[in-house]
Design a protein around this motif. Structure first.
Motif, PDB file in Angstrom:
ATOM      1  N   LYS A   1      31.187   1.018  11.779  1.00 32.93           N
ATOM      2  CA  LYS A   1      30.418   1.300  10.565  1.00 32.93           C
ATOM      3  C   LYS A   1      30.904   0.457   9.396  1.00 32.93           C
ATOM      4  N   ALA A   2      32.222   0.250   9.330  1.00 26.82           N
ATOM      5  CA  ALA A   2      32.792  -0.473   8.203  1.00 26.82           C
ATOM      6  C   ALA A   2      32.751  -1.985   8.395  1.00 26.82           C
ATOM      7  N   GLY A   3      32.496  -2.434   9.603  1.00 25.93           N
ATOM      8  CA  GLY A   3      32.532  -3.859   9.887  1.00 25.93           C
ATOM      9  C   GLY A   3      31.161  -4.500   9.851  1.00 25.93           C
ATOM     10  N   LEU A   4      31.036  -5.580  10.573  1.00 28.24           N
ATOM     11  CA  LEU A   4      29.801  -6.341  10.610  1.00 28.24           C
ATOM     12  C   LEU A   4      28.816  -5.733  11.597  1.00 28.24           C
ATOM     13  N   ASP A   5      27.585  -6.139  11.478  1.00 26.76           N
ATOM     14  CA  ASP A   5      26.535  -5.666  12.374  1.00 26.76           C
ATOM     15  C   ASP A   5      26.605  -6.441  13.683  1.00 26.76           C
ATOM     16  N   LEU A   6      26.979  -5.763  14.750  1.00 22.02           N
ATOM     17  CA  LEU A   6      27.099  -6.385  16.071  1.00 22.02           C
ATOM     18  C   LEU A   6      26.114  -5.740  17.028  1.00 22.02           C
ATOM     19  N   GLY A   7      25.695  -6.504  18.034  1.00 19.72           N
ATOM     20  CA  GLY A   7      24.914  -5.940  19.115  1.00 19.72           C
ATOM     21  C   GLY A   7      25.761  -4.978  19.927  1.00 19.72           C
TER      22      GLY A   7
ATOM     23  N   ILE B   1      35.462 -13.700  22.811  1.00 15.91           N
ATOM     24  CA  ILE B   1      34.465 -14.745  23.011  1.00 15.91           C
ATOM     25  C   ILE B   1      33.668 -14.396  24.262  1.00 15.91           C
ATOM     26  N   THR B   2      32.368 -14.221  24.112  1.00 21.23           N
ATOM     27  CA  THR B   2      31.519 -13.928  25.267  1.00 21.23           C
ATOM     28  C   THR B   2      30.629 -15.126  25.542  1.00 21.23           C
ATOM     29  N   MET B   3      30.565 -15.496  26.819  1.00 24.96           N
ATOM     30  CA  MET B   3      29.829 -16.688  27.245  1.00 24.96           C
ATOM     31  C   MET B   3      28.626 -16.252  28.061  1.00 24.96           C
ATOM     32  N   GLY B   4      27.547 -15.887  27.392  1.00 27.07           N
ATOM     33  CA  GLY B   4      26.332 -15.460  28.075  1.00 27.07           C
ATOM     34  C   GLY B   4      25.156 -16.313  27.662  1.00 27.07           C
ATOM     35  N   THR B   5      23.987 -15.692  27.521  1.00 24.98           N
ATOM     36  CA  THR B   5      22.826 -16.410  27.009  1.00 24.98           C
ATOM     37  C   THR B   5      23.170 -17.042  25.666  1.00 24.98           C
ATOM     38  N   ALA B   6      23.903 -16.290  24.845  1.00 24.76           N
ATOM     39  CA  ALA B   6      24.489 -16.824  23.620  1.00 24.76           C
ATOM     40  C   ALA B   6      26.005 -16.855  23.766  1.00 24.76           C
ATOM     41  N   THR B   7      26.643 -17.738  23.021  1.00 23.71           N
ATOM     42  CA  THR B   7      28.095 -17.719  22.894  1.00 23.71           C
ATOM     43  C   THR B   7      28.418 -16.975  21.602  1.00 23.71           C
ATOM     44  N   THR B   8      29.256 -15.951  21.696  1.00 28.96           N
ATOM     45  CA  THR B   8      29.563 -15.132  20.515  1.00 28.96           C
ATOM     46  C   THR B   8      31.067 -15.074  20.304  1.00 28.96           C
ATOM     47  N   LEU B   9      31.459 -15.011  19.042  1.00 28.27           N
ATOM     48  CA  LEU B   9      32.849 -14.826  18.657  1.00 28.27           C
ATOM     49  C   LEU B   9      32.927 -13.618  17.731  1.00 28.27           C
ATOM     50  N   SER B  10      33.828 -12.697  18.041  1.00 24.13           N
ATOM     51  CA  SER B  10      33.992 -11.485  17.232  1.00 24.13           C
ATOM     52  C   SER B  10      35.482 -11.268  16.988  1.00 24.13           C
ATOM     53  N   LEU B  11      35.869 -11.281  15.711  1.00 22.87           N
ATOM     54  CA  LEU B  11      37.266 -11.099  15.339  1.00 22.87           C
ATOM     55  C   LEU B  11      37.502  -9.658  14.911  1.00 22.87           C
ATOM     56  N   VAL B  12      38.466  -8.993  15.549  1.00 16.94           N
ATOM     57  CA  VAL B  12      38.781  -7.591  15.243  1.00 16.94           C
ATOM     58  C   VAL B  12      40.173  -7.513  14.638  1.00 16.94           C
TER      59      VAL B  12
ATOM     60  N   ASP C   1      42.501  -4.553  12.070  1.00 15.75           N
ATOM     61  CA  ASP C   1      42.532  -3.233  11.424  1.00 15.75           C
ATOM     62  C   ASP C   1      41.405  -2.333  11.931  1.00 15.75           C
ATOM     63  N   ASN C   2      41.179  -2.377  13.241  1.00 17.69           N
ATOM     64  CA  ASN C   2      40.176  -1.528  13.906  1.00 17.69           C
ATOM     65  C   ASN C   2      38.747  -1.809  13.446  1.00 17.69           C
ATOM     66  N   THR C   3      38.502  -2.979  12.868  1.00 20.51           N
ATOM     67  CA  THR C   3      37.187  -3.314  12.338  1.00 20.51           C
ATOM     68  C   THR C   3      36.860  -4.759  12.683  1.00 20.51           C
ATOM     69  N   CYS C   4      35.595  -5.022  12.953  1.00 20.88           N
ATOM     70  CA  CYS C   4      35.168  -6.401  13.184  1.00 20.88           C
ATOM     71  C   CYS C   4      35.038  -7.097  11.832  1.00 20.88           C
ATOM     72  N   LYS C   5      35.873  -8.099  11.603  1.00 19.05           N
ATOM     73  CA  LYS C   5      35.923  -8.786  10.316  1.00 19.05           C
ATOM     74  C   LYS C   5      35.062 -10.042  10.284  1.00 19.05           C
ATOM     75  N   PHE C   6      34.709 -10.567  11.441  1.00 21.26           N
ATOM     76  CA  PHE C   6      34.039 -11.870  11.479  1.00 21.26           C
ATOM     77  C   PHE C   6      33.207 -11.960  12.748  1.00 21.26           C
ATOM     78  N   SER C   7      32.067 -12.621  12.639  1.00 19.05           N
ATOM     79  CA  SER C   7      31.180 -12.740  13.803  1.00 19.05           C
ATOM     80  C   SER C   7      30.311 -13.991  13.683  1.00 19.05           C
ATOM     81  N   VAL C   8      30.230 -14.756  14.763  1.00 23.45           N
ATOM     82  CA  VAL C   8      29.274 -15.867  14.825  1.00 23.45           C
ATOM     83  C   VAL C   8      28.577 -15.843  16.186  1.00 23.45           C
ATOM     84  N   ILE C   9      27.370 -16.358  16.203  1.00 26.85           N
ATOM     85  CA  ILE C   9      26.577 -16.484  17.426  1.00 26.85           C
ATOM     86  C   ILE C   9      25.965 -17.875  17.439  1.00 26.85           C
ATOM     87  N   PHE C  10      26.079 -18.555  18.575  1.00 26.25           N
ATOM     88  CA  PHE C  10      25.351 -19.813  18.742  1.00 26.25           C
ATOM     89  C   PHE C  10      24.869 -19.914  20.188  1.00 26.25           C
TER      90      PHE C  10
END
Length: 264
Positions: A102-108, A129-140, A142-151
């Motif tokens: 809830k406190a972090g970024l909007d993730l799938g 880092i997930t390598m699927g249809t999209a490549t995603t990076l999610s930094l966690v 303090d129990n929260t996702c602080k950063f997210s990119v998708i390409f």
């Protein structure tokens, strides 16, 4: 050893202790067959269609399907081979576990589950880092996702070249050893797609180090994990099927189990 095949013959009148974990992605349905008593996943399956799933389900006793889905318009009820099965979405329960989404970024939902699974493997901060249809990076942190990119993922990038140019290339990267190995147009596309992804991942990790002073543990998951792993110099580990493992972690949460038991 007790399996769901002999359980079908002996425990037809009891609730199955086996659980189907379903990660419904954009291009495939990945299943994990879990034993809820031992909290283990003893089989992983990749299906292209619902019919493929039903082929695996036909020898199982009636079970629950605990699923996540990112596929637009997918009719999840179709996964059930018959009405004696139960299907439960992980989405309403995702906020009830260790990480504060809830406190972090909007993730799938798939990425949230991957982060939950990673939480059991390494200490924070960590980068999933997930390598699927999209490549995603999610930094966690303090129990929260602080950063997210998708390409775009590797296969999707090749498809974009095919769809928008006169070049037709199959996504085949296994023969590449370095970025300069480009003797044909096909090699040029493969090298461009593969090593652009490698350099992007390395660039983001360096950014965290230099600009944010984060030194995250790196976890890679997904279909191209082993391929990417060969070229990334950053220290990392490969953990297959992170989303499915996250589904099991969430299902076994005592608060989630209690709600599901009351519903069924």
């Amino acid at each position: 050893m007790d399996t769901y095949h002999n359980q079908k013959a002996t425990n037809n009148n009891n609730k199955s202790r086996y659980l189907v974990l379903a990660d419904i992605g954009n291009s495939a349905i990945k299943l994990g067959i879990a034993d809820t008593e031992t909290a283990t996943i003893h089989q992983y399956i990749t299906c292209e269609t619902i019919q493929d799933c039903h082929e695996w389900f036909k020898d199982m006793p009636s079970s629950q399907i605990f699923y996540s889905s990112v596929r637009h318009g997918f009719q999840v009820e179709g996964l059930m081979p018959n009405s004696s099965w139960k299907i439960i979405s992980a989405e309403p329960f995702i906020e009830m576990d260790a990480l504060n989404f809830k406190a972090g970024l909007d993730l799938g939902i798939d990425r949230k589950l991957a982060c939950l699974a990673a939480f059991q493997v390494v200490e924070q901060p960590f980068l999933v880092i997930t390598m699927g249809t999209a490549t995603t990076l999610s930094l966690v942190l303090d129990n929260t996702c602080k950063f997210s990119v998708i390409f775009p993922g590797l296969g999707l990038s090749v498809k974009a070249v095919n769809d928008n140019t006169r070049i037709m290339v199959e996504p085949n990267f296994e023969h590449l050893d370095n970025p300069a190995q480009t003797t044909t147009i096909q090699d040029s596309v493969h090298a461009g797609v593969l090593f652009s992804t490698v350099f992007a991942i390395e660039g983001w990790v360096n950014y965290f180090h230099q600009q944010q002073q984060y030194f995250p543990k790196v976890i890679i998951s997904g279909g191209y994990s082993n391929l990417i792993s060969k070229f990334i110099t950053t220290k990392h580990i490969i953990v297959p099927n992170l989303t499915i493992k996250g589904l099991l972690k969430l299902f076994l949460n005592s608060k989630v189990r209690k709600i599901i038991q009351n519903q069924t």
